[in-house]
Write a protein that holds these residues in place. Structure first.
Motif, PDB file in Angstrom:
ATOM      1  N   THR A 108       0.830  -1.201   0.000  1.00 54.68           N
ATOM      2  CA  THR A 108       0.000   0.000   0.000  1.00 54.68           C
ATOM      3  C   THR A 108       0.867   1.255   0.000  1.00 54.68           C
ATOM      4  O   THR A 108       1.809   1.363   0.783  1.00 54.68           O
ATOM      5  N   ILE A 109       0.520   2.184  -0.890  1.00 53.63           N
ATOM      6  CA  ILE A 109       1.192   3.481  -0.904  1.00 53.63           C
ATOM      7  C   ILE A 109       0.182   4.524  -0.443  1.00 53.63           C
ATOM      8  O   ILE A 109      -0.941   4.577  -0.950  1.00 53.63           O
ATOM      9  N   THR A 110       0.568   5.315   0.548  1.00 52.05           N
ATOM     10  CA  THR A 110      -0.266   6.427   1.010  1.00 52.05           C
ATOM     11  C   THR A 110       0.442   7.705   0.577  1.00 52.05           C
ATOM     12  O   THR A 110       1.587   7.950   0.972  1.00 52.05           O
ATOM     13  N   HIS A 111      -0.240   8.482  -0.253  1.00 51.00           N
ATOM     14  CA  HIS A 111       0.329   9.745  -0.741  1.00 51.00           C
ATOM     15  C   HIS A 111      -0.450  10.879  -0.089  1.00 51.00           C
ATOM     16  O   HIS A 111      -1.654  11.022  -0.311  1.00 51.00           O
ATOM     17  N   THR A 112       0.222  11.645   0.756  1.00 52.02           N
ATOM     18  CA  THR A 112      -0.404  12.758   1.461  1.00 52.02           C
ATOM     19  C   THR A 112       0.168  14.057   0.917  1.00 52.02           C
ATOM     20  O   THR A 112       1.387  14.222   0.856  1.00 52.02           O
ATOM     21  N   MET A 113      -0.709  14.971   0.504  1.00 53.10           N
ATOM     22  CA  MET A 113      -0.281  16.280   0.021  1.00 53.10           C
ATOM     23  C   MET A 113      -0.867  17.338   0.946  1.00 53.10           C
ATOM     24  O   MET A 113      -2.043  17.275   1.287  1.00 53.10           O
ATOM     25  N   MET A 114      -0.013  18.289   1.341  1.00 53.52           N
ATOM     26  CA  MET A 114      -0.455  19.347   2.243  1.00 53.52           C
ATOM     27  C   MET A 114      -0.104  20.703   1.666  1.00 53.52           C
ATOM     28  O   MET A 114       0.991  20.895   1.155  1.00 53.52           O
ATOM     29  N   MET A 115      -1.070  21.623   1.771  1.00 55.50           N
ATOM     30  CA  MET A 115      -0.854  22.991   1.330  1.00 55.50           C
ATOM     31  C   MET A 115      -1.628  23.872   2.286  1.00 55.50           C
ATOM     32  O   MET A 115      -2.849  23.741   2.374  1.00 55.50           O
ATOM     33  N   GLY A 116      -0.914  24.715   3.024  1.00 55.53           N
ATOM     34  CA  GLY A 116      -1.591  25.517   4.043  1.00 55.53           C
ATOM     35  C   GLY A 116      -2.260  24.585   5.036  1.00 55.53           C
ATOM     36  O   GLY A 116      -1.647  23.647   5.531  1.00 55.53           O
ATOM     37  N   ASP A 117      -3.567  24.784   5.292  1.00 56.03           N
ATOM     38  CA  ASP A 117      -4.267  23.908   6.238  1.00 56.03           C
ATOM     39  C   ASP A 117      -5.087  22.827   5.520  1.00 56.03           C
ATOM     40  O   ASP A 117      -5.896  22.147   6.127  1.00 56.03           O
ATOM     41  N   LEU A 118      -4.857  22.668   4.202  1.00 54.65           N
ATOM     42  CA  LEU A 118      -5.566  21.640   3.427  1.00 54.65           C
ATOM     43  C   LEU A 118      -4.706  20.397   3.271  1.00 54.65           C
ATOM     44  O   LEU A 118      -3.514  20.494   2.990  1.00 54.65           O
ATOM     45  N   THR A 119      -5.317  19.235   3.448  1.00 50.75           N
ATOM     46  CA  THR A 119      -4.605  17.969   3.274  1.00 50.75           C
ATOM     47  C   THR A 119      -5.425  17.065   2.365  1.00 50.75           C
ATOM     48  O   THR A 119      -6.630  16.932   2.546  1.00 50.75           O
ATOM     49  N   CYS A 120      -4.747  16.447   1.405  1.00 47.32           N
ATOM     50  CA  CYS A 120      -5.386  15.477   0.519  1.00 47.32           C
ATOM     51  C   CYS A 120      -4.630  14.162   0.690  1.00 47.32           C
ATOM     52  O   CYS A 120      -3.403  14.137   0.686  1.00 47.32           O
ATOM     53  N   LYS A 121      -5.379  13.087   0.900  1.00 45.73           N
ATOM     54  CA  LYS A 121      -4.748  11.784   1.101  1.00 45.73           C
ATOM     55  C   LYS A 121      -5.258  10.827   0.034  1.00 45.73           C
ATOM     56  O   LYS A 121      -6.462  10.738  -0.195  1.00 45.73           O
ATOM     57  N   ARG A 122      -4.326  10.134  -0.637  1.00 49.19           N
ATOM     58  CA  ARG A 122      -4.703   9.154  -1.661  1.00 49.19           C
ATOM     59  C   ARG A 122      -4.027   7.822  -1.317  1.00 49.19           C
ATOM     60  O   ARG A 122      -2.832   7.780  -1.049  1.00 49.19           O
ATOM     61  N   ILE A 123      -4.831   6.759  -1.318  1.00 46.83           N
ATOM     62  CA  ILE A 123      -4.301   5.440  -0.961  1.00 46.83           C
ATOM     63  C   ILE A 123      -4.387   4.525  -2.183  1.00 46.83           C
ATOM     64  O   ILE A 123      -5.451   4.386  -2.792  1.00 46.83           O
ATOM     65  N   SER A 124      -3.246   3.920  -2.538  1.00 47.89           N
ATOM     66  CA  SER A 124      -3.178   3.029  -3.696  1.00 47.89           C
ATOM     67  C   SER A 124      -2.615   1.682  -3.278  1.00 47.89           C
ATOM     68  O   SER A 124      -1.783   1.601  -2.380  1.00 47.89           O
ATOM     69  N   LYS A 125      -3.081   0.624  -3.945  1.00 43.38           N
ATOM     70  CA  LYS A 125      -2.616  -0.740  -3.672  1.00 43.38           C
ATOM     71  C   LYS A 125      -1.853  -1.277  -4.870  1.00 43.38           C
ATOM     72  O   LYS A 125      -2.195  -0.995  -6.015  1.00 43.38           O
ATOM     73  N   ARG A 126      -0.823  -2.094  -4.582  1.00 43.96           N
ATOM     74  CA  ARG A 126      -0.028  -2.717  -5.639  1.00 43.96           C
ATOM     75  C   ARG A 126      -0.918  -3.696  -6.415  1.00 43.96           C
ATOM     76  O   ARG A 126      -1.692  -4.433  -5.825  1.00 43.96           O
ATOM     77  N   VAL A 127      -0.806  -3.650  -7.739  1.00 37.06           N
ATOM     78  CA  VAL A 127      -1.597  -4.567  -8.585  1.00 37.06           C
ATOM     79  C   VAL A 127      -0.684  -5.557  -9.292  1.00 37.06           C
ATOM     80  O   VAL A 127       0.486  -5.339  -9.430  1.00 37.06           O
TER      81      VAL A 127
END
Length: 127
Positions: A108-127
């Motif tokens: 599992t890869i968890t990609h977290t992006m933060m800008m100011g007080d905003l956070t976006c989290k995307r979770i991907s699984k190996r295929v």
């Protein structure tokens, strides 16, 4: 631990508000949120090639840990960045006020992006 592999997006949090803050047009955000994106990573020691495919949009970046590089952002804009590695499973980059953390745990890869007080989290699984 090697990042090499192909990963498919499983879930995401705060995608729409985050992409709006980045300046992406609404139609692109709507398209992007409903498409399962695929990330392909090739790691060769400290060198990485990352290809993210979302529908017909393909984003390719190459970098070497600890060296300045040019990263293409989601907006298509190119910016200078340096990617650091923490431990053997976490990549951290700061690009134009955006902090990106990519963490690998098993398949599992968890990609977290933060800008100011905003956070976006995307979770991907190996295929």
């Amino acid at each position: 631990m090697s990042f090499t592999g192909k990963y498919e997006l499983q879930s995401q949090e705060n995608f729409e508000p985050f992409m709006k803050a980045l300046g992406l047009p609404d139609d692109q955000i709507q398209k992007g949120k409903d498409i399962k994106s695929t990330t392909e990573i090739v790691q060769d020691g400290k060198k990485f090639k990352v290809t993210v495919t979302t529908g017909s949009k393909v984003l390719k970046n190459e970098f070497t840990i600890g060296e300045e590089c040019e990263i293409e952002m989601l907006t298509g804009e190119k910016a200078k960045a340096m990617v650091q590695m923490e431990g053997n499973n976490k990549l951290i980059a700061n690009v134009k006020g955006l902090k990106s953390i990519t963490e690998l745990n098993g398949d599992t890869i968890t990609h977290t992006m933060m800008m100011g007080d905003l956070t976006c989290k995307r979770i991907s699984k190996r295929v």
